[in-house]
Write an enzyme that holds these catalytic residues in place. Structure first.
Site, short mmCIF file in Angstrom:
data_model
loop_
_atom_site.label_atom_id
_atom_site.label_comp_id
_atom_site.label_asym_id
_atom_site.label_seq_id
_atom_site.Cartn_x
_atom_site.Cartn_y
_atom_site.Cartn_z
N SER A 175 3.07 -2.13 10.26
CA SER A 175 4.51 -2.22 10.52
C SER A 175 5.08 -3.61 10.22
CB SER A 175 4.84 -1.78 11.95
OG SER A 175 4.44 -0.43 12.16
N GLY A 206 4.90 1.22 4.75
CA GLY A 206 6.26 1.77 4.65
C GLY A 206 7.25 0.85 3.94
N ASN A 255 0.88 -1.18 0.00
CA ASN A 255 0.00 0.00 0.00
C ASN A 255 0.91 1.23 0.00
OD1 ASN A 255 -1.80 2.05 0.47
ND2 ASN A 255 -2.31 1.43 2.57
N TRP A 256 1.06 1.80 -1.18
CA TRP A 256 2.01 2.93 -1.30
C TRP A 256 1.47 4.21 -0.65
CZ3 TRP A 256 4.14 2.88 -7.06
CH2 TRP A 256 4.81 1.67 -7.28
N LYS A 257 0.18 4.23 -0.35
CA LYS A 257 -0.45 5.45 0.20
C LYS A 257 -0.17 6.63 -0.74
CE LYS A 257 -0.12 3.27 4.66
NZ LYS A 257 -0.10 3.38 6.09
N HIS A 317 -9.60 1.50 4.45
CA HIS A 317 -8.34 1.66 5.19
C HIS A 317 -8.55 2.62 6.36
CE1 HIS A 317 -4.23 2.78 6.18
NE2 HIS A 317 -3.90 1.62 5.65
N GLY A 328 2.16 2.34 10.68
CA GLY A 328 3.13 3.42 10.52
C GLY A 328 3.79 3.83 11.82
N GLU A 370 -6.86 4.96 7.48
CA GLU A 370 -6.59 6.38 7.20
C GLU A 370 -7.79 7.03 6.51
OE1 GLU A 370 -2.83 5.72 5.27
OE2 GLU A 370 -2.01 5.11 7.21
N GLU A 388 -5.87 -4.77 10.30
CA GLU A 388 -4.85 -3.75 10.56
C GLU A 388 -5.17 -3.02 11.86
OE1 GLU A 388 -2.65 -2.71 6.66
OE2 GLU A 388 -4.21 -1.22 7.01
P1 PGA Z 1 2.60 0.30 7.60
O1 PGA Z 1 1.16 0.52 6.91
O2 PGA Z 1 3.13 -1.01 7.06
O3 PGA Z 1 3.43 1.49 7.19
O4 PGA Z 1 2.37 0.24 9.07
C1 PGA Z 1 0.29 -0.54 6.69
C2 PGA Z 1 -1.00 -0.01 6.10
O5 PGA Z 1 -1.45 1.06 6.51
O6 PGA Z 1 -1.61 -0.64 5.20
#
Ligand code: PGA
Length: 255
Positions: free
Chosen positions: A216, A238, A13-15, A98, A176, A100, A170
């Protein structure tokens, strides 16, 4: 042990990262590193990278996904992108719900459900994200919370359509932050979600469902997490932004 029934899926997931030139370069460096992957490999890229990513991944085992879609097929929704628009580009999958999106963009369980429906109607595969906040874990309501998010998101989804759904567990406190859920914590909640699916769709559907862990996950902890019975893959933020790190997670999933 039913883990062998399920396809492991590693999705990056590049966001909101990587412009088109960077997207092309990252996929080109990933191609040789993951070509023999023993799992499905997806990159979930920003909308503006989709065409570039599709071209760079054409003819490889890397699949390209989007990070969201709107619930309507078309209409007066300034700034939004419909599932049909993604499908027309050749995108095969989309992340929905997600944390976010839920945290910063007013996404609710009901809008997540509407987006899941729209994505399935357009023929897309869905990576449905669920997960508890830190406060909910501290209150010992992780199970109730993930169960409710899962049930509402899947309202109106048939057993046949469920075959195009992956669930990503998640925990929001692990995204993150560098704080990974322990492998046992991840396994416990992924198992609990599988139990919810068994209640809704029966044991066979639950045994066949791919459930990812995200939060993470990295090259150092992936193997332990992915070795757990109920953890069938990862949604990687990340660590998906550099080819060697992401490829190491893909390799861990193939073991
Ligand atoms: P992260 O993000 O690996 O940077 O914790 C995972 C995600 O939000 O899908």
């Amino acid at each position: 042990m039913n883990k062998s029934l399920r396809k492991a899926v590693i999705a990056g997931n590049w966001k909101m990262n990587k412009g088109r030139a960077e997207a092309k370069a990252l996929i080109e460096s990933l191609v040789p590193l993951v070509k023999d992957a023993g799992c499905d490999v997806l990159v979930c890229v920003p909308y503006t990278d989709l065409e570039t990513a599709l071209a760079a991944a054409a003819g490889t085992n890397i699949r390209v996904a989007a990070q969201n879609c709107h619930w309507a097929a078309s209409g007066a929704f300034t700034g939004e992108i419909s599932a049909a628009m993604l499908a027309e580009l050749g995108v095969g999958a989309v992340i929905i719900g997600h944390s976010e999106r839920r945290q910063y963009f007013g996404e609710t369980d009901r809008t997540v459900n509407a987006r899941v429906r729209a994505a399935l109607d357009a023929g897309l595969q869905v990576i449905l994200c669920v997960g508890e906040l830190l406060g909910e874990r501290e209150q010992n309501i992780t199970g109730e919370d993930c169960s409710m998010q899962t049930k509402i998101a899947l309202a109106g989804v048939s057993a046949g359509e469920l075959e195009r759904v992956i669930i990503a567990y998640e925990p929001v406190w692990a995204i993150g932050t560098g704080k990974t859920a322990t492998a046992d914590q991840a396994d416990e909640v992924c198992g609990l979600i599988r139990g919810v699916i068994a209640g809704l769709y029966g044991k066979d559907a639950a045994d066949a469902l791919t459930i990812q862990y995200g939060g993470s996950m990295n090259a150092g902890n992936a193997e332990e997490l992915l070795g757990k019975e109920h953890v069938d893959g990862g949604l990687i933020g990340g660590a998906s932004l550099t080819a060697p790190d992401f490829a190491a997670i893909v390799a861990a999933a193939g073991k």
